[in-house]
Motif scaffolding. Structure first.
Motif, PDB file in Angstrom:
ATOM      1  N   LEU A 272      -4.795   1.178   6.781  1.00 43.02           N
ATOM      2  CA  LEU A 272      -3.793   0.176   7.161  1.00 43.02           C
ATOM      3  C   LEU A 272      -4.386  -0.844   8.130  1.00 43.02           C
ATOM      4  CD1 LEU A 272      -0.708   2.507   7.649  1.00 43.02           C
ATOM      5  CD2 LEU A 272      -0.940   0.731   5.899  1.00 43.02           C
TER       6      LEU A 272
ATOM      7  N   VAL B 138       1.760  -0.552  11.397  1.00 42.22           N
ATOM      8  CA  VAL B 138       2.187  -1.610  10.484  1.00 42.22           C
ATOM      9  C   VAL B 138       2.898  -2.719  11.263  1.00 42.22           C
ATOM     10  CG1 VAL B 138       3.619  -2.135   8.471  1.00 42.22           C
ATOM     11  CG2 VAL B 138       2.280  -0.014   8.534  1.00 42.22           C
TER      12      VAL B 138
ATOM     13  N   THR C 133       7.579  -1.713   6.678  1.00 41.67           N
ATOM     14  CA  THR C 133       7.579  -0.414   6.014  1.00 41.67           C
ATOM     15  C   THR C 133       8.750  -0.379   5.052  1.00 41.67           C
ATOM     16  OG1 THR C 133       6.614   0.611   7.973  1.00 41.67           O
ATOM     17  CG2 THR C 133       7.716   2.078   6.415  1.00 41.67           C
TER      18      THR C 133
ATOM     19  N   GLU D 263       3.018   6.066  10.537  1.00 44.27           N
ATOM     20  CA  GLU D 263       2.160   4.882  10.676  1.00 44.27           C
ATOM     21  C   GLU D 263       2.948   3.597  10.963  1.00 44.27           C
ATOM     22  OE1 GLU D 263       0.398   7.915   7.899  1.00 44.27           O
ATOM     23  OE2 GLU D 263       2.273   6.794   7.859  1.00 44.27           O
ATOM     24  N   ARG D 264       4.247   3.692  11.081  1.00 48.02           N
ATOM     25  CA  ARG D 264       5.066   2.491  11.282  1.00 48.02           C
ATOM     26  C   ARG D 264       4.618   1.631  12.474  1.00 48.02           C
ATOM     27  NH1 ARG D 264      10.868   1.566  13.406  1.00 48.02           N
ATOM     28  NH2 ARG D 264      11.352  -0.465  12.506  1.00 48.02           N
TER      29      ARG D 264
ATOM     30  N   ASN E   5       0.400   5.662  -0.353  1.00 49.08           N
ATOM     31  CA  ASN E   5      -0.651   6.662  -0.213  1.00 49.08           C
ATOM     32  C   ASN E   5      -0.112   8.053  -0.490  1.00 49.08           C
ATOM     33  OD1 ASN E   5       0.509   6.145   2.675  1.00 49.08           O
ATOM     34  ND2 ASN E   5      -0.432   8.172   2.803  1.00 49.08           N
TER      35      ASN E   5
ATOM     36  N   LEU F 140       0.846  -1.187   0.000  1.00 44.01           N
ATOM     37  CA  LEU F 140       0.000   0.000   0.000  1.00 44.01           C
ATOM     38  C   LEU F 140       0.881   1.235   0.000  1.00 44.01           C
ATOM     39  CD1 LEU F 140      -3.286   0.731   1.645  1.00 44.01           C
ATOM     40  CD2 LEU F 140      -1.434   2.314   2.143  1.00 44.01           C
TER      41      LEU F 140
ATOM     42  N   HIS G 161       3.870  -1.336   3.742  1.00 43.62           N
ATOM     43  CA  HIS G 161       3.422   0.048   3.619  1.00 43.62           C
ATOM     44  C   HIS G 161       4.590   0.834   3.039  1.00 43.62           C
ATOM     45  CE1 HIS G 161       2.348   4.100   5.650  1.00 43.62           C
ATOM     46  NE2 HIS G 161       1.736   4.007   4.477  1.00 43.62           N
ATOM     47  N   CYS G 162       4.393   1.427   1.886  1.00 44.04           N
ATOM     48  CA  CYS G 162       5.462   2.127   1.172  1.00 44.04           C
ATOM     49  C   CYS G 162       5.329   3.633   1.320  1.00 44.04           C
ATOM     50  CB  CYS G 162       5.423   1.763  -0.312  1.00 44.04           C
ATOM     51  SG  CYS G 162       5.608  -0.006  -0.608  1.00 44.04           S
ATOM     52  N   LYS G 163       6.439   4.275   1.626  1.00 45.08           N
ATOM     53  CA  LYS G 163       6.490   5.733   1.733  1.00 45.08           C
ATOM     54  C   LYS G 163       7.658   6.230   0.892  1.00 45.08           C
ATOM     55  CE  LYS G 163       4.141   7.927   4.262  1.00 45.08           C
ATOM     56  NZ  LYS G 163       2.842   8.578   4.018  1.00 45.08           N
TER      57      LYS G 163
END
Length: 156
Positions: A103, A128, A135, A124-125, A28, A26, A111-113
């Protein structure tokens, strides 16, 4: 073209993908004026899993985050542009300042940033980690921004 789904529809699709043994990433963002940095970010995110979900901030949250005059494009248009990118499998529009609720609902494997974060600074780590995800920092250096594009356009 990727599917633009409600969170309920996406939850069911993720369950089908997981049942088929696929992993889920994911990413965002606002994606207000699509630029090459966005494309590189999403291509990097896609490389982290079998399926890529992109959660797009709704118009109200963009105004709260970015200020008056934003978004430049409405949420439906931004979602459609993101859905047209080859790296993207699913798009969901979400409310709120963070993607935390998405999430917690979908529990993506990754979760990709973008590179303006480190793994340790992603807000948000902890969420997750709480469900066993990871992450990942993806994309190119943050040399591109919608804010800069808007400023250059306004200066003309």
């Amino acid at each position: 073209m990727a599917s633009i789904l409600t969170l309920d529809e996406l939850d069911a699709q993720v369950a089908r993908d997981r049942a088929a043994g696929r992993t889920i990433a994911l990413a965002n963002g606002v994606f207000d004026l699509l630029h090459v940095g966005h494309v590189r970010y999403l291509e990097g995110a896609k490389a982290e899993a079998d399926r890529l979900i992109v959660a797009v901030n709704d118009d109200e949250s963009v105004r709260a985050l970015k200020g008056e005059g934003r978004p430049v494009m409405g949420q439906a248009d931004r979602a459609e542009l993101i859905a047209a990118l080859r790296a993207v499998d699913y798009v969901v529009i979400f409310p709120g300042r963070t993607v935390a609720d998405v999430l917690l609902r979908l529990k993506p494997d990754v979760h990709c940033k973008g590179t303006d974060y480190t793994v340790e600074t992603v807000p948000e780590r902890p969420i997750v980690l709480s469900y066993g995800g990871r992450t990942a920092i993806v994309g190119d250096p943050k040399d591109h921004s919608t804010r800069d594009l808007v400023s250059r356009l306004n200066a003309r």
